[in-house]
Scaffold this motif. Structure first.
Motif, PDB file in Angstrom:
ATOM      1  N   THR B  69      -9.989 -12.303  -4.306  1.00 29.83           N
ATOM      2  CA  THR B  69     -10.989 -12.083  -5.407  1.00 29.83           C
ATOM      3  C   THR B  69     -10.105 -11.307  -6.727  1.00 29.83           C
ATOM      4  O   THR B  69     -10.928 -10.925  -7.358  1.00 29.83           O
ATOM      5  N   ASN B  70      -8.782 -11.306  -6.564  1.00 24.95           N
ATOM      6  CA  ASN B  70      -8.157 -10.784  -7.779  1.00 24.95           C
ATOM      7  C   ASN B  70      -8.603  -9.386  -7.866  1.00 24.95           C
ATOM      8  O   ASN B  70      -8.438  -8.825  -9.114  1.00 24.95           O
ATOM      9  N   ALA B  71      -8.824  -8.478  -6.888  1.00 29.67           N
ATOM     10  CA  ALA B  71      -9.276  -7.076  -7.105  1.00 29.67           C
ATOM     11  C   ALA B  71      -8.059  -6.361  -7.038  1.00 29.67           C
ATOM     12  O   ALA B  71      -8.428  -4.948  -7.534  1.00 29.67           O
ATOM     13  N   ALA B  72      -7.011  -6.806  -6.630  1.00 21.85           N
ATOM     14  CA  ALA B  72      -5.876  -5.924  -6.436  1.00 21.85           C
ATOM     15  C   ALA B  72      -4.555  -6.435  -7.125  1.00 21.85           C
ATOM     16  O   ALA B  72      -4.339  -7.615  -7.292  1.00 21.85           O
ATOM     17  N   VAL B  73      -3.404  -5.426  -7.422  1.00 17.85           N
ATOM     18  CA  VAL B  73      -2.169  -5.847  -7.930  1.00 17.85           C
ATOM     19  C   VAL B  73      -1.587  -5.790  -6.586  1.00 17.85           C
ATOM     20  O   VAL B  73      -1.333  -4.553  -5.982  1.00 17.85           O
ATOM     21  N   PHE B  74      -0.723  -6.825  -6.214  1.00 15.28           N
ATOM     22  CA  PHE B  74       0.139  -6.734  -5.010  1.00 15.28           C
ATOM     23  C   PHE B  74       1.448  -6.272  -5.387  1.00 15.28           C
ATOM     24  O   PHE B  74       2.206  -6.813  -6.389  1.00 15.28           O
ATOM     25  N   VAL B  75       1.857  -5.199  -4.908  1.00 19.21           N
ATOM     26  CA  VAL B  75       3.367  -4.636  -5.139  1.00 19.21           C
ATOM     27  C   VAL B  75       4.247  -4.829  -4.029  1.00 19.21           C
ATOM     28  O   VAL B  75       3.874  -4.332  -2.834  1.00 19.21           O
ATOM     29  N   ASP B  76       5.204  -5.373  -4.318  1.00 16.60           N
ATOM     30  CA  ASP B  76       6.471  -5.529  -3.098  1.00 16.60           C
ATOM     31  C   ASP B  76       7.345  -4.452  -3.265  1.00 16.60           C
ATOM     32  O   ASP B  76       8.171  -4.142  -4.412  1.00 16.60           O
ATOM     33  N   ALA B  77       7.351  -3.525  -2.393  1.00 17.71           N
ATOM     34  CA  ALA B  77       8.175  -2.406  -2.201  1.00 17.71           C
ATOM     35  C   ALA B  77       9.629  -2.634  -1.957  1.00 17.71           C
ATOM     36  O   ALA B  77      10.440  -1.711  -1.971  1.00 17.71           O
ATOM     37  N   ARG B  78       9.984  -3.864  -1.599  1.00 18.40           N
ATOM     38  CA  ARG B  78      11.443  -4.299  -1.111  1.00 18.40           C
ATOM     39  C   ARG B  78      12.278  -4.240  -2.277  1.00 18.40           C
ATOM     40  O   ARG B  78      12.009  -4.214  -3.465  1.00 18.40           O
ATOM     41  N   ASP B  79      13.725  -4.161  -2.080  1.00 20.41           N
ATOM     42  CA  ASP B  79      14.518  -4.509  -3.144  1.00 20.41           C
ATOM     43  C   ASP B  79      14.404  -5.613  -3.741  1.00 20.41           C
ATOM     44  O   ASP B  79      13.778  -6.678  -3.204  1.00 20.41           O
ATOM     45  N   ILE B  94       8.234  -3.372  -7.260  1.00 21.88           N
ATOM     46  CA  ILE B  94       8.696  -1.909  -7.575  1.00 21.88           C
ATOM     47  C   ILE B  94       9.566  -1.413  -6.258  1.00 21.88           C
ATOM     48  O   ILE B  94       9.016  -0.859  -5.287  1.00 21.88           O
ATOM     49  N   PRO B  95      10.953  -1.374  -6.211  1.00 28.69           N
ATOM     50  CA  PRO B  95      11.485  -1.187  -5.142  1.00 28.69           C
ATOM     51  C   PRO B  95      11.185   0.255  -4.915  1.00 28.69           C
ATOM     52  O   PRO B  95      11.632   1.034  -5.691  1.00 28.69           O
ATOM     53  N   GLU B  96      11.209   0.705  -3.571  1.00 29.38           N
ATOM     54  CA  GLU B  96      10.826   2.202  -3.387  1.00 29.38           C
ATOM     55  C   GLU B  96      12.174   3.128  -3.335  1.00 29.38           C
ATOM     56  O   GLU B  96      11.973   4.120  -3.886  1.00 29.38           O
ATOM     57  N   PHE B  97      13.234   2.239  -3.201  1.00 30.39           N
ATOM     58  CA  PHE B  97      14.590   3.013  -3.248  1.00 30.39           C
ATOM     59  C   PHE B  97      14.968   3.345  -4.608  1.00 30.39           C
ATOM     60  O   PHE B  97      15.775   4.770  -4.784  1.00 30.39           O
ATOM     61  N   SER B  98      14.518   2.745  -5.725  1.00 31.51           N
ATOM     62  CA  SER B  98      14.670   3.019  -7.020  1.00 31.51           C
ATOM     63  C   SER B  98      13.412   3.614  -7.971  1.00 31.51           C
ATOM     64  O   SER B  98      13.618   3.654  -8.940  1.00 31.51           O
ATOM     65  N   PHE B  99      12.471   4.297  -7.079  1.00 30.94           N
ATOM     66  CA  PHE B  99      11.296   4.269  -7.738  1.00 30.94           C
ATOM     67  C   PHE B  99      11.207   5.579  -8.712  1.00 30.94           C
ATOM     68  O   PHE B  99      11.689   6.573  -7.951  1.00 30.94           O
ATOM     69  N   GLU B 100      10.882   5.683  -9.642  1.00 28.15           N
ATOM     70  CA  GLU B 100      10.854   7.062 -10.368  1.00 28.15           C
ATOM     71  C   GLU B 100       9.475   7.251 -10.778  1.00 28.15           C
ATOM     72  O   GLU B 100       8.814   6.255 -11.305  1.00 28.15           O
ATOM     73  N   PRO B 101       8.834   8.462 -10.522  1.00 26.27           N
ATOM     74  CA  PRO B 101       7.428   8.712 -10.872  1.00 26.27           C
ATOM     75  C   PRO B 101       7.023   8.224 -12.267  1.00 26.27           C
ATOM     76  O   PRO B 101       5.872   7.975 -12.645  1.00 26.27           O
ATOM     77  N   ASN B 120       8.346  -5.557   4.638  1.00 24.07           N
ATOM     78  CA  ASN B 120       8.465  -6.851   5.522  1.00 24.07           C
ATOM     79  C   ASN B 120       7.312  -6.845   6.589  1.00 24.07           C
ATOM     80  O   ASN B 120       6.963  -7.926   6.633  1.00 24.07           O
ATOM     81  N   GLY B 121       7.060  -5.753   7.179  1.00 21.81           N
ATOM     82  CA  GLY B 121       5.919  -5.854   8.059  1.00 21.81           C
ATOM     83  C   GLY B 121       5.901  -4.450   8.653  1.00 21.81           C
ATOM     84  O   GLY B 121       6.206  -3.437   8.014  1.00 21.81           O
ATOM     85  N   ASP B 122       5.448  -4.435  10.049  1.00 26.68           N
ATOM     86  CA  ASP B 122       5.121  -3.177  10.742  1.00 26.68           C
ATOM     87  C   ASP B 122       6.485  -2.330  10.772  1.00 26.68           C
ATOM     88  O   ASP B 122       6.119  -1.302  10.869  1.00 26.68           O
ATOM     89  N   ASP B 123       7.599  -2.895  11.094  1.00 27.28           N
ATOM     90  CA  ASP B 123       8.662  -2.245  11.191  1.00 27.28           C
ATOM     91  C   ASP B 123       9.232  -1.384  10.027  1.00 27.28           C
ATOM     92  O   ASP B 123      10.072  -0.554  10.131  1.00 27.28           O
ATOM     93  N   CYS B 124       8.803  -1.806   8.778  1.00 25.35           N
ATOM     94  CA  CYS B 124       9.347  -1.137   7.705  1.00 25.35           C
ATOM     95  C   CYS B 124       8.423   0.173   7.093  1.00 25.35           C
ATOM     96  O   CYS B 124       7.074  -0.039   7.250  1.00 25.35           O
ATOM     97  N   ASP B 125       8.839   1.028   6.501  1.00 29.67           N
ATOM     98  CA  ASP B 125       8.103   2.322   6.011  1.00 29.67           C
ATOM     99  C   ASP B 125       8.115   2.576   4.614  1.00 29.67           C
ATOM    100  O   ASP B 125       7.458   3.295   3.978  1.00 29.67           O
ATOM    101  N   ILE B 126       8.817   1.523   3.919  1.00 32.53           N
ATOM    102  CA  ILE B 126       8.824   1.791   2.465  1.00 32.53           C
ATOM    103  C   ILE B 126       7.766   1.614   1.688  1.00 32.53           C
ATOM    104  O   ILE B 126       7.446   2.375   0.671  1.00 32.53           O
ATOM    105  N   SER B 127       6.671   0.569   2.055  1.00 32.03           N
ATOM    106  CA  SER B 127       5.419   0.497   1.317  1.00 32.03           C
ATOM    107  C   SER B 127       4.711   1.828   1.650  1.00 32.03           C
ATOM    108  O   SER B 127       4.054   2.315   0.753  1.00 32.03           O
ATOM    109  N   LYS B 128       4.918   2.281   2.905  1.00 31.25           N
ATOM    110  CA  LYS B 128       3.935   3.436   3.057  1.00 31.25           C
ATOM    111  C   LYS B 128       4.438   4.685   2.171  1.00 31.25           C
ATOM    112  O   LYS B 128       3.773   5.577   1.723  1.00 31.25           O
TER     113      LYS B 128
END
Lengths: 147, 166
Positions: B69-79, B94-101, B120-128
């Motif tokens: 529905t193009n309702a959301a912007v998808f953001v990849d938190a990986r490097d 938007i890599p989480e490790f270098s994210f600046e507010p 990546n999936g359930d095992d990764c926490d960077i998106s959270k």
């Protein structure tokens, strides 16, 4: 230079290299405790409540031991500390690799971007070798205090 | 010639590290809590827009619904390296490790914009973790697609390679 001296000076240079790696790595982690704590959490090995305590203490162990090792003070004791840390880190990386985790190592600093994998394990084994020889070699050169 | 290991030296080095570590952390502006708190992930059905303290996890069907529905912007938190290998088609990186507010990428979005973050999936926490940063900035409609790129790819949904345009 005879063979014995060559061996001693080679070990001393490797010891200084190992010390610098630990000092830089520790200072980088101290500089961003959040990122280091996140790196520890990614391994999913430690209970969540002890992760931050480890993140607060481990970098200082690295910096102090690395500093003493660089100066050649208490070489055996500090080599043993570094050997123990490297053993723990290597086991953690092996577990992460076996679990198929695609995570950043968080080993030499927090933003080096290096992933856990066989290359990192090989690097750690090399460093373990240096620490081991520093522990078992009775006489050392290039030290601040005469051994 | 001294060959024995003096274990009391090791003990004092560890004590010194504990004292220095705790002291530094106490006075540092970037200090962390002594006890880490687990990330709370709620189901989207329990979501209220005013809820800014917890992360909302969504499953594949919900992510696909946002996508179609193009309702959301998808953001990849990986490097950027992982992102360039493969990512959800149309996602931004938007890599989480270098994210600046103060990240300029986010300044153009409304605070009500829907974001779907993934790694990546359930095992990764960077998106959270990145989702928590988004929430702190006031982007309350931030969700985490828990299945990540692995589940997305397995299902045969559209992916693409290459660097982020940002």
């Amino acid at each position: 230079m005879n063979k014995e001296k060559l061996k001693l000076y080679t070990l001393a240079i490797l010891r200084i290299y190992l010390a610098l790696v630990f000092i830089i790595s520790g200072m980088d982690k101290i500089n961003d405790l959040h990122a280091f704590a996140d790196s520890i959490e990614n391994y999913k090995i430690l209970p969540i409540y002890v992760i931050n305590i480890m993140a607060i203490i481990i970098p200082w162990v690295e910096v102090i031991s690395g500093g003493f090792l660089l100066l050649g003070i208490f070489i055996k004791e500090n080599s043993l500390i570094i050997f123990s840390l490297l053993t723990i880190f290597t086991i953690a990386i092996i577990i992460a690799v076996l679990k198929g985790l695609n995570i950043e190592c968080g080993c030499t600093g927090t933003y080096d971007g290096q992933k856990v994998g066989l290359l990192k394990i090989a690097e750690n084994i090399f460093s373990l070798g240096i620490a081991f020889f520093c522990i078992i070699t009775p006489r050392q050169v290039l030290t601040f205090i005469k051994q | 010639m001294k060959t024995k290991i003096n274990y009391s030296v090791i003990f004092w080095i560890i004590i010194a590290s504990v004292i220095l570590g705790i002291t530094y952390n106490y006075f540092s502006v970037d200090g962390i809590d002594f006890l880490r708190k687990p990330t709370v992930i709620k189901n989207i059905n329990d979501f209220e827009e005013s809820d800014s303290t917890s992360i909302i996890g969504i499953d594949l069907a919900q992510a696909v619904n946002f996508y179609n529905t193009n309702a959301a912007v998808f953001v990849d938190a990986r490097d950027q390296w992982d992102f360039s290998e493969t990512h959800i088609a149309g996602a931004i990186n938007i890599p989480e490790f270098s994210f600046e507010p103060k990240d300029s990428i986010l300044s153009g979005f409304s605070k009500h914009q829907i974001f779907v973050l993934y790694c990546n999936g359930d095992d990764c926490d960077i998106s959270k973790r990145l989702a928590m940063e988004f929430k702190k900035l006031g982007f309350i409609n931030t969700f985490v697609f828990l299945g990540g790129i692995f589940e997305w790819e397995e299902t045969g949904l559209p992916v693409e390679k290459g660097k982020s345009d940002e």
